[in-house]
Design a protein around this motif. Structure first.
Motif, PDB file in Angstrom:
ATOM      1  N   UNK A  91       8.603 -22.928  30.333  1.00 58.23           N
ATOM      2  CA  UNK A  91       8.987 -21.565  30.681  1.00 58.23           C
ATOM      3  C   UNK A  91       8.308 -21.110  31.965  1.00 58.23           C
ATOM      4  N   UNK A  93       6.852 -18.318  32.415  1.00 57.52           N
ATOM      5  CA  UNK A  93       5.542 -17.723  32.099  1.00 57.52           C
ATOM      6  C   UNK A  93       4.754 -18.632  31.158  1.00 57.52           C
ATOM      7  N   UNK A 149      -3.137 -23.513  32.664  1.00 53.50           N
ATOM      8  CA  UNK A 149      -2.121 -23.088  31.697  1.00 53.50           C
ATOM      9  C   UNK A 149      -0.813 -23.827  31.965  1.00 53.50           C
TER      10      UNK A 149
ATOM     11  N   UNK B 181       6.261 -11.162  23.310  1.00 48.19           N
ATOM     12  CA  UNK B 181       6.927 -11.995  24.297  1.00 48.19           C
ATOM     13  C   UNK B 181       7.989 -12.887  23.631  1.00 48.19           C
ATOM     14  N   UNK B 183       9.716 -15.238  24.797  1.00 46.73           N
ATOM     15  CA  UNK B 183       9.716 -16.654  25.148  1.00 46.73           C
ATOM     16  C   UNK B 183       8.788 -17.459  24.243  1.00 46.73           C
ATOM     17  N   UNK B 184       7.826 -16.793  23.572  1.00 45.47           N
ATOM     18  CA  UNK B 184       6.969 -17.530  22.645  1.00 45.47           C
ATOM     19  C   UNK B 184       7.793 -18.035  21.468  1.00 45.47           C
ATOM     20  N   UNK B 187      10.053 -20.749  22.709  1.00 44.23           N
ATOM     21  CA  UNK B 187       9.324 -22.000  22.919  1.00 44.23           C
ATOM     22  C   UNK B 187       9.154 -22.734  21.589  1.00 44.23           C
ATOM     23  N   UNK B 283      -5.396 -10.900  22.144  1.00 42.49           N
ATOM     24  CA  UNK B 283      -5.306 -12.090  22.963  1.00 42.49           C
ATOM     25  C   UNK B 283      -5.031 -11.676  24.386  1.00 42.49           C
ATOM     26  N   UNK B 284      -5.793 -12.261  25.291  1.00 43.67           N
ATOM     27  CA  UNK B 284      -5.517 -11.987  26.696  1.00 43.67           C
ATOM     28  C   UNK B 284      -4.104 -12.472  26.989  1.00 43.67           C
ATOM     29  N   UNK B 286      -1.225 -14.291  28.605  1.00 44.94           N
ATOM     30  CA  UNK B 286      -1.313 -15.612  29.205  1.00 44.94           C
ATOM     31  C   UNK B 286      -0.145 -15.815  30.155  1.00 44.94           C
ATOM     32  N   UNK B 287      -0.416 -16.431  31.271  1.00 46.65           N
ATOM     33  CA  UNK B 287       0.667 -16.750  32.189  1.00 46.65           C
ATOM     34  C   UNK B 287       1.227 -15.508  32.849  1.00 46.65           C
ATOM     35  N   UNK B 288       2.440 -15.637  33.338  1.00 45.38           N
ATOM     36  CA  UNK B 288       3.041 -14.528  34.065  1.00 45.38           C
ATOM     37  C   UNK B 288       3.680 -13.522  33.130  1.00 45.38           C
ATOM     38  N   UNK B 289       4.639 -12.805  33.663  1.00 44.72           N
ATOM     39  CA  UNK B 289       5.316 -11.788  32.879  1.00 44.72           C
ATOM     40  C   UNK B 289       6.219 -12.468  31.847  1.00 44.72           C
ATOM     41  N   UNK B 290       6.083 -12.045  30.598  1.00 41.80           N
ATOM     42  CA  UNK B 290       6.903 -12.646  29.557  1.00 41.80           C
ATOM     43  C   UNK B 290       8.275 -12.016  29.496  1.00 41.80           C
ATOM     44  N   UNK B 291       9.094 -12.573  28.646  1.00 41.42           N
ATOM     45  CA  UNK B 291      10.433 -12.032  28.481  1.00 41.42           C
ATOM     46  C   UNK B 291      10.443 -11.132  27.252  1.00 41.42           C
ATOM     47  N   UNK B 293      13.468 -10.031  26.153  1.00 38.36           N
ATOM     48  CA  UNK B 293      14.856 -10.055  25.700  1.00 38.36           C
ATOM     49  C   UNK B 293      14.921 -10.691  24.329  1.00 38.36           C
TER      50      UNK B 293
END
Lengths: 382, 559
Positions: A91, A93, A149, B181, B183-184, B187, B283-284, B286-291, B293
């Motif tokens: 992904x 992100x 990451x 998020x 996308x989690x 994923x 939780x901090x 993580x990564x960029x902006x999540x989705x 949707x």
């Protein structure tokens, strides 16, 4: 790329529209077809909103297509839910699970499939080693840097040995230097494992350096597909030429032809192109900036005035006005031989082997659109 | 929630040095006000609970805990709280799930109706439950011909408190469900997890802290509630009602103080449990902006179930409010259903003082809380003042303390020297302000977060003076959040009963205690009319003030 188990992907006539508020719909992907050979690395390249991410999400089963076939090694997967497809997705992100350690993130697909714990440990350790994170297994994703990451996300996708690997602009949130580094690691991993891969990006450099083939997308369709070199040197349209790099699009007209060569009037000067065209045909001559050479003494070519000079470290870009047209030329900064300064009157030489000719009716020539009305400003050619 | 958490953003030099110094001069004043109006009453109350015959002693507390009746009251309180926490969280989670993840019609009305109880006095729920299901209730007596007192007690309280407080949990979980998020979950799906596995391995672990937080919130609300236990408790006595009876009924101040301290203990434990939970599981990102949707569930059975749940709950809420409206416009609900406007006339004449006092003091308190909130937020999050950790702690303490306890502490502490405030408007404004301060601080922190230092610098760089920057850049930016916080303070102040019941006086009366005493006297119609007026007033403020200001400032409340 000689993995005997690698699968071929075939997409036929994929169509997907999204509803808009007010009952209308917008087509994200229209009649999209693409074939990827086993072990091949293909990139979908295009501006934002061209539908490339929709194609990716449809392949992963996260979006339902309105029409079309998706075949993995000849077997249709369009009706399978995401968890039955064996398609890995990295992904944008990263989508790392924040409540699991790095190890648990990478082990996730094994644990879902109830793999014996000993095997899980071995596989995950190997995957983390492959991305250089063998010491980081116990950390939470929040305790890693962006590049780390990203590597976890790669390991997590590769470790499940998917039939197809999808990448959704995975490098876009890394800084420039890290992007180049992770890019190389990603390509090496994919080559070593020989997994068929589809990569989505809007960065042409990324696309060219990674891919076996590039599919340039526009408005939900493939504008051109080919090797990076084909797409760069023989673009099918001005859009493709423009998207994969800087380009001078010069208007030309065929004035005569003989022996398979047409003589074309460009910038009030004549050049020969290896093509037969009827006299009077309007053409678009595409010349990459590196295919334009400048000389201080005017030769027998077109003549222009250097309006602007841009020092970029590795190269120097010159913006030369020839009549109403602005032409960009670049010279390697290290082998700087032209000795040209701003305001100089220069002769232009177009390297004929590096030119590419398109019929003019494809699109309006870009350099005419690019001429700024106000002389004080000048725009990028690409 | 303490503001120190957000202190990491642009620190200290938010303001140009000159302005910073001017503000710093106010720091001792803010600290003094907090000491007098938060710390002092609580210390005074604790002192009473551990004094016996003028000597320091734990006898009153020990006696109370040894007394079987008190133990039962304590047990009642805890088991009611637990039930409300579990039932309310479950209901709120289902409601929030339906609203965020199921393809369902009329989400707007469902959302509005679910939130209606957050802006009404909780006592309203008791009132309408009595009108519907009481001894002469429309449904129990009118429809089924029953003469039952089954409503009064444990189950009636559960119903009233769940209806009153689940909307707060719903709001909390709604934001959580929306923010998760997407996308989690995607994923997990691409890695081979089916829907059930995604839920148990990804979604629920990520939502667990929020669900626990919602349960703690509801537990706290249940402990603090006074109106419902007084009206619906029957023989099922809980601590807040017992405190009221000890003070107002028996005038046994030591007993009341000791009970208040006992109520304080679980509330404070909850507060720190909540904070610990939030810290341990945040939780901090993580990564960029999540989705965000999220796919909408289109399974017909799920859709029907969601519609049934949201529609059903909304119907119950509509029925509650419609009943109160009917009670206010009929001669005597349950006996004579002839239409009349006399209750409204009475409410607007005999209770006019209470209405005007409520509005006036509510407005004053919301302004004071806004200013105090901004100052505390600034000192704690953006300055390096000494002891700002203590200031932060004291200012946020009222979050942990049930309204009944604050009210009692105020009534007792300000009834003797050195500071006698009994019977004044100040004591009411102070009670309102202290209760709202933690929320005002939260709004102010949101407001300050809008102010990146570069804005100040950009304005100065373009030639603005410090005053012009303050007026043209900083104030317009903080205004939405501050106004949002003021609306919230006003709403909370005018609808609370527990915090004010001990501090009202013949000179300064308020609407919620008036409703309670009318209910006591059996003037159901007038109580209903006053409740209706209060709800209309709050709705007008919430929807009218933003419109008057030309923009929808409510965005600022959430943002």
């Amino acid at each position: 790329m000689n993995n005997p188990t690698a699968k071929a992907l075939e997409i036929r006539g994929l169509t997907k529209a999204y509803p808009l508020p007010g009952g209308r719909t917008v087509a994200a992907v229209r009649d999209f077809s693409l074939r990827i050979e086993p072990g091949e690395f293909v990139t979908l390249l295009g501006p934002s909103g061209c539908g490339k991410t929709t194609v990716l999400r449809t392949l992963a089963g996260l979006e339902e297509p309105d029409a079309g076939e998706i075949l993995l090694e000849g077997r249709s997967i369009a009706t399978l839910p995401p968890h039955r497809r064996r398609i890995g997705l990295v992904f944008q992100n990263y989508a790392l699970f924040p409540h699991m350690t790095v190890f648990e993130n990478v082990a996730y697909s094994f644990r879902i499939r109830r793999t014996p714990e000993a095997a899980v440990r071995q596989e995950v350790a190997a995957a983390l080693k492959a991305v250089g994170l063998d010491e980081m297994g116990g950390r939470l994703p929040g305790q890693l840097s962006g590049g780390q990451q990203q590597r976890v996300a790669l390991a997590r996708a590769f470790v499940m040995k998917p039939d197809l690997l999808l990448f959704d602009e995975p490098l876009s949130s890394l800084d420039a230097k890290l992007r180049v580094q992770v890019r190389g690691e990603l390509r090496r991993l994919q080559k070593r494992l020989g997994t068929t891969a589809l990569y989505v990006t809007h960065d042409q450099v990324e696309a060219m350096s990674l891919s076996d083939r590039i599919a340039v997308m526009r408005d939900g369709q493939v504008a051109q597909i080919g090797t990076p070199e084909e797409v760069y040197s023989r673009p099918a349209s001005l859009f493709v030429a423009d998207f994969v790099g800087r380009v001078n699009a010069l208007h030309g007209r065929v004035v005569s032809h003989s022996n398979g060569y047409a003589t074309v009037d460009v910038l009030n000067h004549r050049i020969d192109v290896p093509m037969s065209h009827v006299v009077g045909t309007e053409l678009l001559i595409l010349a990459r900036p590196e295919a334009v050479q400048l000389r201080k003494a005017a030769g027998d070519g077109p003549v222009g005035v250097v309006e602007e000079l841009e020092y970029c470290g590795d190269e120097i870009a010159y913006r030369v006005r020839v009549g109403t047209v602005l032409v960009v030329a670049v010279e390697s900064a290290l082998r700087r031989t032209w000795n040209i300064a701003q305001g100089d009157c220069v002769g232009l030489h177009l390297m004929q082997k590096a030119l590419h000719v398109l019929p003019a009716d494809v699109q309006a020539p870009m350099s005419e659109r690019e001429i700024p009305s106000d002389d004080s400003t000048s725009m990028e050619a690409a | 929630m303490q503001v120190a958490r957000t202190a990491g953003i642009a620190p200290a030099r938010l303001l140009i040095p000159g302005r910073g110094w001017a503000l710093a001069g106010l720091y001792p004043l803010v600290a003094l006000l907090l000491a007098v109006f938060v710390a002092y009453p609580l210390v005074d109350l604790l002192g009473r609970a551990v004094h016996s015959d003028g000597r320091l002693s734990l006898t009153p507390l020990a006696n109370l805990l040894a007394d079987p009746y008190s133990r039962r009251v304590l047990w009642n309180t805890l088991s009611l709280g637990l039930t409300v926490a579990v039932v309310g969280t479950l209901l709120a989670a289902l409601y929030a799930y339906a609203m965020t993840r199921v393809a369902m019609s009329w989400k707007g009305p469902w959302h509005f109706l679910a939130l209606l109880p957050t802006i009404s006095p909780p006592i309203l729920m008791a009132l309408s439950l009595i009108l519907l299901y009481g001894r002469r209730g429309l449904i129990t007596n009118g429809v089924f011909g029953l003469q039952t007192t089954a409503l009064y007690g444990y189950w009636g309280l559960v119903a009233a408190q769940v209806l009153s407080y689940f909307p707060f949990a719903y709001l909390l979980l709604l934001n959580l469900f929306r923010g998760l998020d997407a996308s989690l979950e995607e994923a997990a799906g691409t890695m081979g997890a089916h829907a059930g596995k995604v839920l148990t391995t990804v979604s629920l672990p990520l939502l667990a802290p929020g669900l626990a937080g919602s349960a703690l919130l509801l537990f706290g609300y249940s402990l603090a509630d006074l109106g419902n236990p007084l009206l619906l408790g029957g023989d099922y006595t809980v601590l807040s009602a017992q405190i009221y009876l000890a003070i107002i009924g028996m005038y046994d101040i030591p007993q009341g103080a000791a009970l208040a301290v006992i109520l304080l203990a679980p509330a404070v434990l909850l507060f720190f449990g909540h904070k610990h939970l939030a810290k341990a599981t945040s939780f901090a990102s993580v990564g960029g902006k999540g989705s965000i949707r999220h796919p909408q569930n289109r399974n017909p059975a799920v859709r029907a179930g969601a519609l049934l749940l949201c529609g059903g709950v909304s119907m119950v809420i509509i029925l509650q409010y419609a009943t109160v409206l009917a009670g206010a416009t009929t001669e005597l609900f349950g006996i004579n259903y002839a239409f009349t406007a006399k209750h409204f006339v009475l409410a607007l004449t005999t209770s006019r003082g209470a209405l005007l006092d409520t509005i006036g003091l509510g407005i004053v308190a919301s302004a004071v809380a806004a200013v105090m909130g901004l100052l505390v937020a600034y000192f704690v999050a953006r300055s390096r003042m000494p002891a700002r950790g203590t200031v932060d702690f004291v200012a946020n303490l009222p979050l942990a303390i049930p309204g009944t306890v604050i009210g009692l502490a105020f009534a007792l502490a300000f009834n003797h020297r050195p500071l006698v405030l009994t019977g004044t408007a100040l004591i009411i404004v102070a009670a309102f302000t202290v209760r709202a301060l933690p929320y005002a601080i939260r709004s102010a922190v949101a407001a300050l977060d809008q102010l990146h230092r570069s804005l100040d610098e950009a304005s100065t760089n373009m030639g603005a003076t410090a005053g012009q920057t303050l007026w043209r850049v900083l104030l317009p930016l903080v205004r939405p959040a501050v106004v949002g916080g003021m609306i919230f303070t006003f709403t909370r102040s005018v609808t609370t009963l527990s915090a004010v019941i001990f501090v009202v006086s013949p000179h300064w009366s308020l609407v919620t205690p008036a409703i309670l005493s009318q209910m006591d006297r059996g003037d159901v119609g007038e109580a209903a009319a006053l409740s209706v007026l209060l709800v209309v007033l709050v709705l007008m403020v919430i929807h009218g003030v933003p419109r008057l200001m030309g923009r929808d400032w409510r965005v600022g409340i959430n943002g």
